[in-house]
Design a protein around this motif. Structure first.
Motif, mmCIF file in Angstrom:
data_model
loop_
_atom_site.group_PDB
_atom_site.id
_atom_site.type_symbol
_atom_site.label_atom_id
_atom_site.label_comp_id
_atom_site.label_asym_id
_atom_site.label_seq_id
_atom_site.Cartn_x
_atom_site.Cartn_y
_atom_site.Cartn_z
ATOM 1 N N GLY B 231 0.802 -1.223 0.000
ATOM 2 C CA GLY B 231 0.000 0.000 0.000
ATOM 3 C C GLY B 231 0.830 1.266 0.000
ATOM 4 O O GLY B 231 0.305 2.350 -0.258
ATOM 5 N N GLN B 232 2.108 1.153 0.299
ATOM 6 C CA GLN B 232 2.962 2.334 0.299
ATOM 7 C C GLN B 232 3.652 2.451 -1.054
ATOM 8 O O GLN B 232 4.343 1.531 -1.494
ATOM 9 C CB GLN B 232 3.985 2.259 1.429
ATOM 10 N N GLY B 233 3.440 3.573 -1.700
ATOM 11 C CA GLY B 233 3.929 3.724 -3.056
ATOM 12 C C GLY B 233 5.168 4.592 -3.145
ATOM 13 O O GLY B 233 5.508 5.313 -2.214
ATOM 14 N N PHE B 234 5.812 4.519 -4.269
ATOM 15 C CA PHE B 234 6.980 5.351 -4.534
ATOM 16 C C PHE B 234 6.562 6.415 -5.540
ATOM 17 O O PHE B 234 6.411 6.150 -6.730
ATOM 18 C CB PHE B 234 8.128 4.502 -5.081
ATOM 19 N N TYR B 235 6.332 7.613 -5.038
ATOM 20 C CA TYR B 235 5.784 8.697 -5.839
ATOM 21 C C TYR B 235 6.824 9.771 -6.116
ATOM 22 O O TYR B 235 7.817 9.901 -5.407
ATOM 23 C CB TYR B 235 4.584 9.334 -5.114
ATOM 24 N N GLN B 236 6.516 10.575 -7.101
ATOM 25 C CA GLN B 236 7.380 11.690 -7.445
ATOM 26 C C GLN B 236 6.496 12.802 -8.011
ATOM 27 O O GLN B 236 5.508 12.531 -8.684
ATOM 28 C CB GLN B 236 8.397 11.237 -8.510
#
Lengths: 347, 347
Positions: B231-236
């Motif tokens: 559920g934890q994403g790698f965003y930018q």
């Protein structure tokens, strides 16, 4: 042959009768290899190219429809709906016939207007309600933007000018010639396996012979003789006998082959469809108006043989027809050639 | 890690930074097997069922669109167009990401609103502009009319009530976990084959490290760490630096993850997309507005790193990115289960 001719004589053309005289077996085993034209021999590389083209949505104007969209090789070679859905949600006028074993049909399309698989493949790509490409040149121009196709056409057909619309059709037809479903229960029965068919299916087999269904549904594809000279089709008038079904299912709305020839004698003449995998290819008839196989059997008996079947007879015939579902060979998915670093479909 | 953090600090969340500290390799080899949730282990029968569902157009309201229509497994896992075409010729709002190697992404969808492949698979089937089914119940009711699915769901998931929407998603996700493209030139280079990459690609590889692209495009999928908690994403944030490209390509029209969370901090935040097979998956960015890879490289350098690249640098980076095109494994086509003797799609 007596039973055969009783039902064939009133409606068949001279060509067909001439051929029937050499087609002595009512039930044939499906050949393992389909015949190919002399000028388009089957090669593995051509099959592979044809498979790619068959599955490539980029052959349609907006990139959403491939040959496989309506003739699903992963299923039964059709889309199991009355008429197909083309680009921009447009509807066709006739039901998509199965592509499996189409190589054994005398002519292609419901009205037989294509003499070969090659001729047939040229049609839907340009048809407004199917794949909707504006011209042969537009198809070629699009494929020329895909490097993997350019190299394959050169390798398969030879020469720098080998990416032509004719060769697109040749490649697709070649792939289609590999779509054969052998070893149905009926085929195994004919080869001597007497346990292949149920008792009901065996009763049904005798019944379709006795009733005269095999007057037309004969030959290796149960669609008439497959060894006609190129371009000569095996047609039948449908419906032959008027009945309440004509109105119920709109059977006479479409004049059939008359649209191709303009000859009155061709009104409501249709190329005889295959019975192979017929249990899997509902709905039925040129307009896909009959949703179940048992109803299709009733309609055919009434419209072609002037016979009203008992329920038990329908059930036995359906059991036999289920025995014509063949083995679908495993096929490896094609790899569709890429357009590296760039976009072909702009919207 | 110094170069990395220089570019990561201004925009990444605490979660990401915590994980980065254990992700020490800038370039990773693609694993041969994708991780699966404890409650949805991969089995051959489930892969096969998921493959059938993935290719089955009957999962769309009018029977014309399958998962594969927009995420073409036979190609590069996408449809190579700006936005996809759904049922009734409707257009989506964002570009279809590739399904190949999607199992290695931290979260799914451009905005990361699905925590897993299972969550993701539930979306498009019911989306009005994609497959358009009216409800989960409608999907289940349709599949229950296909005997081959009923028996497979029972065999794969156990019990008579196993044909559920959750299990549809579980099966599709399981098939997707098998879609892995190993042995790219970059992978072979990392394993020690020093002839795998061209000189230009090697220069490009050094350049993406030096410029800081790998601050985000790291990990086995070059899309950030794959080992985040579920559920934890790698965003930018994209674009980070304003430029003329914002207007030219409409880069700021879509607020990204903000639509999911409503938090200002998530405006224009996007899950970092993979660089694997990026040379094959044009056009680029969430709106598919950039048609070529070299232009996408220029835009990224300007928008994320505030750098204007020289043409030779672009060329070297593109050479490196081409080295991330992997081997697409051969896949046997599924056999889609039939509806014997009857018609599922009535029109």
């Amino acid at each position: 042959m007596k039973v055969l001719l009783k039902f064939v004589l009133p409606v068949c053309s001279g060509i067909v009768l001439a051929v029937l005289s050499v087609t002595v077996s009512a039930f044939d085993v499906l050949p393992e290899v389909a015949p190919a034209p002399v000028d388009n021999p089957v090669t593995p590389a051509k099959v592979e190219l044809g498979k790619q083209l068959f599955f490539d949505q980029r052959l349609s104007v907006n990139g959403t429809v491939s040959c496989n969209s309506c003739h699903s090789v992963m299923a039964n070679g059709t889309d199991n709906r009355p008429v197909s859905v083309g680009v921009f949600d447009k509807r066709g006028g006739r039901s998509a016939p199965t592509v499996w074993n189409a190589a054994f049909l005398s002519v292609q399309f419901w009205d037989g207007r294509a003499a070969s698989l090659e001729d047939q493949a040229r049609g839907p790509i340009l048809a407004d309600v199917e794949m909707g490409m504006p011209s042969e040149a537009a198809v070629v121009a699009r494929l020329q933007q895909i490097p993997g196709y350019v190299t394959q056409f050169e390798a398969v057909f030879g020469g720098k000018d080998s990416l032509t619309y004719d060769n697109v059709a040749r490649a697709i037809a070649t792939f289609e010639r590999t779509l054969i479903t052998p070893d149905s229960a009926v085929d195994r029965h004919l080869k001597g396996d007497k346990s292949a068919l149920s008792t009901a299916a065996k009763r049904g087999m005798k019944l379709v012979e006795k009733l005269g269904c095999i007057a037309c549904h004969t030959g290796p594809n149960y669609a008439g003789p497959a060894n006609l000279p190129v371009g000569q089709g095996f047609y039948q008038k449908f419906p032959t006998y008027p009945s309440e079904y004509d109105k119920q299912y709109g059977l006479k709305a479409d004049p059939g082959r008359y649209e191709v020839t303009g000859n009155d004698v061709d009104k409501h003449m249709w190329r005889v469809p295959t019975l192979r995998n017929v249990a899997l290819t509902a709905p039925y008839f040129h307009n896909g108006s009959v949703p179940t196989l048992d109803e299709a059997v009733r309609v055919m008996a009434r419209a072609q043989l002037n016979t009203v079947l008992k329920d038990a007879e329908v059930s036995d015939i359906v059991a036999f027809l289920n025995g014509l579902s063949g083995e679908f060979p495993a096929i490896t998915m094609p790899r569709l050639p890429e357009t590296p670093n760039s976009t072909l479909l702009k919207k």
